[in-house]
Design an enzyme around this catalytic site. Structure first.
Site, PDB file in Angstrom:
ATOM      1  N   HIS A 155       0.356  -1.119  -0.215  1.00 48.34           N
ATOM      2  CA  HIS A 155       0.186   0.150  -0.120  1.00 48.34           C
ATOM      3  C   HIS A 155       1.315   1.406  -0.146  1.00 48.34           C
ATOM      4  CE1 HIS A 155      -3.169   3.078   0.590  1.00 48.34           C
ATOM      5  NE2 HIS A 155      -2.235   3.127   1.967  1.00 48.34           N
ATOM      6  N   ASP A 196       1.183   4.628  -0.076  1.00 45.34           N
ATOM      7  CA  ASP A 196       0.646   6.613   0.345  1.00 45.34           C
ATOM      8  C   ASP A 196       0.773   7.211  -1.020  1.00 45.34           C
ATOM      9  OD1 ASP A 196      -1.877   5.613   1.806  1.00 45.34           O
ATOM     10  OD2 ASP A 196      -0.074   5.414   3.467  1.00 45.34           O
ATOM     11  N   ASP A 234      -7.907   1.568   2.418  1.00 48.76           N
ATOM     12  CA  ASP A 234      -7.511   2.246   3.469  1.00 48.76           C
ATOM     13  C   ASP A 234      -8.360   3.841   3.570  1.00 48.76           C
ATOM     14  OD1 ASP A 234      -5.714   2.999   5.487  1.00 48.76           O
ATOM     15  OD2 ASP A 234      -4.700   4.239   4.217  1.00 48.76           O
TER      16      ASP A 234
END
Length: 980
Positions: free
Chosen positions: A42, A44, A166
């Protein structure tokens, strides 16, 4: 010869070979529990570090990990063994990495993609937030990422599954958009702890999300699953170099041999999770934030885990998989699934921890992002409308806006230096779009356009330093509008005249009524602008004997009342507050009192240590404090500062840091509330403050209010209630807050008060007839959700920042209100682009449309494609079904009459994401476990095509092969076309 084609706009394309797709997926064992291992990272697109810092792995004192190294490492490991798989999501990073690769590496990656070993999931530029994002920006950022995948890897790489692991709550409109983009399913990682508990008890962690009340099923239906562990591995199975779990130690001669222990733990974790899911397939998310910098460590251990679990001879099997393969396994289960029709807001991870503060966090960034979306739409329209090449483009602003939709960007939940970086990117993108607009309008004229970015706070150096100048307005809406223009000037003691500019020369244009607004030392006039066109006006100083200006008033002693043709607004002479609104057209009235308050931010108490922060809103008390001057002086100082032919206004001073102007404009069916908050004081009390405005009315709303979902369909909200589980409320204020993206309203049988916003905010209705909206936050504590900073935004002088914005009030009957708030929301979002020029530099007149669209049709997109291969057009029916007697009906648009200069010879209808022809896309179909009628389609077939309206036709109408295109739209339908 006249050719008719009904619902078939892709006949010019050659047929493609079919893609393997789901055929490449492991089937598993129908007699065992199948554990799908999904290797993922993941990444960001900014959070604790900026986008650039994350890509290069810089600033490691804040956070480890570098995306370029992650992708390098993963690709290297995938090439070693054919059974390994990996998914990747954020195209903002992958496009950078791709540009740096040589031809050999690119070919190897294409092979991995074609074989399904590297799979793009979601495929947007980022994983966008779902509370603070406008649907236009969501579509734009998804289109940007999907276009890269389509152009680079072809249609076989088209993502089939959305992956919102998320974001902090999930909107119904987001699911609807995903369905219209052709996604088969959605998986996410966060939902309310009480909701999750109930779903686990009911084995209802997956099901059908019916994401529109207007679009016929299954067009907005989306299979949706909740991940058991968010997006992390089960405890004991994180094999990243930053994890503390033990690796697979499989040499029996060694002291720490642990294969048997690991296999047993695997069986326990898998069987425990299976108790919460409906089939014999479950998914494990094997990765987390910025993991796989050392992919060898992951894959070496996963290889061993798969080997030993499958060799154990138990009733569990495991294998490398992807979310799309897992989804296909669920589809093959041939069972019925429950249907959900509401959304997943608000989100709480535990008692007292409601993630509802971020609905308002960083209000200036939220406002700048929304305004930049408006700027981008105008920029892409002008770019698409020009036949000759331009030296500037919309590209930088497209990418900056896409980054800004990330779930830690517009949400306001990043570190301060990262928020500054988001704003800087938007500024750079806007500057290039300004160059483009300047080239379009001034290239043959000489001189330059002047843009004033601070008109919202009545500041413009150009107009305040020049006596005479030209005002240019571009209307991005595909419909004629009138718009009040407010221009800061040097002094209100001089007299100005406003005239239309006669672009063709000859006699001077007509004089336009104007007047001074003493509250802001500004000149205001009413402009008229055709659809997607420019209008120009000259502003000049009059000689003293030619004063035709309306003088302003400042009558503090008389009764406070303002009125226009539609409204009368009264203010209480004792309290100074708004007291009553009367609709002169509908003949209804209601008591309406409006004031500003602040909640004291919690720093934790005996019930819970949870503090307010960037994510979490938690007040110390359910009763807010009034913003007032101090020393017991709670009276609002209200002064009527303007009463002319165009504008009537009252300026209200609640405190030194909290005031507003309430305005009525001639000919406008809304009340404008221009608020200004800050600097929020934190001394001498040392309290964090979360500032709201509250509208208390006599409307009998029964503790129900309505909010929009990302700017589109409206959802009912009820106090202390959730539609799908019995709520145990731990926070009576924060637990009732919902995202307001463009509007919210309360109503009863006779009247409705709608409040429209200029940015995303949080709001609630905590008592009958009341609607409160949070405007600004300055929080001194930290909510311990990862950002590691207090939400204490300050200016260069160390004081808190000032936030200013607008609310637009519509008070009318419930029958008339939808038409008014739908049209006004469009005009707020796409208000005209205003620029200036020297008095002798008259710009070219731009007119991209010759006739306007109907009121219920919105031109959502007019833009050149990323590869400049054609023009992308989206049309949207902007009314819900049953919302308005006339405007909620289907409508047909003749495109050739509206955009006659946009010459095209081929038309392709695409999915909403513009990455596939609509006729080429099939979606998995699911059996719905619900009462009531079935949709006419065969829900038991394996796939279903998108709805193909039989009212779309085009024909050849000229010798050059020009096309006439008639398009029918149903309520809330968006249709996407590629014109070449």
């Amino acid at each position: 010869m006249l050719l008719y084609f009904l619902a078939a706009l892709s006949l010019t394309l050659q047929a493609h070979a079919s893609c393997p797709g789901y055929e490449n997926c492991p089937v598993g064992d129908e007699n065992k529990l199948n554990v799908h291992l999904v290797a993922h990272t993941h990444n960001d697109v900014g959070w604790l570090k900026t986008l650039d810092q994350y890509y290069y792995g810089a600033n490691v004192t804040i956070q480890q990990g570098g995306v370029q190294y992650i992708i390098d490492s993963v690709i290297s490991e995938l090439l070693k063994k054919p059974d390994r798989r990996f998914i990747y999501v954020e195209m903002a990073f992958f496009t950078r990495w791709w540009r740096e690769q040589d031809g050999e590496m690119k070919e190897q990656v294409k092979t991995l993609v074609n074989e399904g070993r590297l799979e793009f999931i979601l495929g947007g530029w980022c994983m966008n937030d779902e509370a603070s994002t406008h649907y236009t920006a969501i579509i734009d950022q998804m289109t940007l990422g999907l276009a890269f995948i389509n152009k680079t890897f072809g249609k076989c790489a088209r993502p089939r599954v959305a992956w919102q692991i998320d974001p902090f709550g999930h909107s119904r409109e987001q699911a609807s958009l995903f369905a219209q983009m052709g996604f088969d399913g959605l998986f996410f990682g966060r939902n309310d702890y009480q909701d999750k508990f109930q779903r686990e008890e009911d084995r209802n962690m997956e099901g059908i999300w019916r994401a529109s009340a207007s679009l016929n099923p299954p067009n907005a239906d989306l299979f949706t699953g909740v991940n058991q562990n968010g997006y992390s591995p089960p405890s004991g199975f994180c094999f990243d170099e930053y994890c503390a779990d033990q690796p697979m130690m499989d040499d029996p001669s060694l002291e720490d041999y642990n294969v048997d222990e690991k296999v047993e733990l695997f069986m326990k974790r898998a069987t425990d999770q299976a108790k919460n899911y409906a089939t014999n397939h479950i998914m494990w998310t094997m990765g987390s934030d910025f993991q796989y910098v050392n992919a060898n460590m992951w894959y070496k251990n996963l290889d061993k885990l798969i080997k030993y679990v499958n060799a154990a001879g138990k009733n569990v099997t495991t294998f490398y998989s992807t979310p799309s393969c897992y989804l296909k396994a669920l589809n093959r289960a041939d069972r019925s699934w429950k249907v959900k029709t509401d959304d997943f807001f608000p989100y709480a991870e535990q008692p007292h921890s409601f993630w509802t503060g971020y609905f308002t966090s960083r209000p200036t960034l939220k406002g700048y992002t929304r305004d930049s979306s408006r700027f981008l739409q105008a920029c892409t329209q002008m770019e698409a409308g020009m036949t000759s090449p331009l030296s500037s483009s919309s590209g930088k602003l497209r990418r900056a806006m896409a980054v800004a939709q990330h779930h830690d960007a517009v949400s306001g939940t990043s570190k301060q230096h990262v928020a500054d970086d988001y704003a800087k990117r938007l500024f750079i993108g806007r500057e290039e779009c300004k160059d483009l607009m300047n080239e379009v309008m001034m290239d043959d004229v000489g001189g330059n356009l002047i843009f004033c970015d601070f008109l919202n706070i009545s500041t413009c150096a150009f107009t305040q330093q020049h006596d005479d100048f030209i005002v240019i307005l571009y209307n991005p809406i595909a419909r004629y509008i009138t718009h009040y223009v407010t221009i800061p000037i040097m002094t209100s003691s001089r007299n100005y005249q406003v005239r239309e500019v006669n672009i063709g020369g000859g006699e001077r244009g007509r004089v336009v009524e104007s007047e001074m607004m003493t509250s802001s030392q500004s000149l205001v006039f009413r402009a008229e602008i055709d659809a997607m066109s420019t209008s120009s006006y000259e502003v000049i100083i009059l000689p003293s004997d030619e004063d035709d200006q309306v003088s302003s008033k400042n009558d503090e002693g008389e009764e406070l009342l303002i009125a226009n043709e539609f409204y009368e607004v009264k203010f209480d002479s004792d309290s100074g507050l708004m007291a009553k609104i009367r609709n002169l057209k509908s003949g209804i009235s209601a008591g309406v009192s409006q004031n500003f308050y602040w909640y004291n931010s919690s720093v934790g108490n005996d019930e819970s240590s949870q503090q307010s922060g960037a994510y979490v809103f938690r007040p110390n008390s359910s009763i807010p404090f009034q913003c007032f001057h101090g020393r017991g002086d709670s009276k609002v100082r209200s002064v009527k500062t303007s009463s002319g032919g165009l504008v009537e206004e009252v300026t209200q001073y609640m405190s030194e840091w909290c005031h507003q102007v309430v305005r009525l404009y001639k000919g406008k069916e809304f009340i404008e509330v221009n608020w200004k908050i800050g600097p929020i004081p934190i001394e001498p009390d040392g309290y964090g403050k979360e500032v709201i405005t509250r509208y208390d009315t006599s409307i009998k709303s029964d503790k129900i209010f309505y909010t929009d979902s990302n700017g589109r369909e409206m959802l009912e909200r009820k106090l202390n209630y959730r539609p799908t589980w019995n709520l145990n409320q731990s926070e009576p204020v924060a637990g009732n807050y919902y995202p307001i993206n463009t509007r919210a309203y309360i109503k009863d049988d006779q009247s409705q008060l709608t409040v429209l916003t200029d940015r995303s905010q949080g709001g609630a209705s905590l008592s009958d007839g009341s609607l409160e909206i949070m405007l600004h936050r300055r929080v001194l504590g930290e909510d311990h959700k990862g950002v590691g900073e207090a939400l204490n935004e300050t200016s260069s002088n160390g004081e808190g920042i000032i936030a200013s914005g607008k609310h637009y009030l519509i008070f009318d009957t419930p029958q008339r209100s939808p038409r008014l708030h739908r049209i006004l929301a469009e005009e707020i979002f796409l208000s005209p682009i205003i620029s200036f020029a020297n008095i002798n530099n008259i710009p070219k007149h731009i007119r991209l449309m010759t006739s306007e669209l109907p009121e219920n049709v919105h031109l959502l997109t007019l833009a050149r494609t990323e590869d400049d291969s054609g023009t992308l057009l989206r049309l949207e029916h902007q009314f819900e079904a049953g919302e308005d007697k006339l405007l909620s009906q289907p409508v047909t648009v003749s495109l050739h009459k509206i955009l006659p200069d946009l010459h095209f010879t081929t038309v392709h209808e695409l999915t909403l994401g513009a990455n596939a022809e609509i006729d080429d896309v099939t979606r998995l179909v699911w059996k719905a476990k619900e009462a009531g009628r079935r949709h006419k389609r065969d829900l038991f077939s394996e796939v279903v095509h998108f709805e193909k309206p039989n009212s779309v036709e085009y024909d050849v109408i000229d010798d050059d092969g020009g096309i006439r295109l008639d398009i029918m739209l149903k309520p809330m339908q968006i249709r996407t076309f590629l014109l070449k």
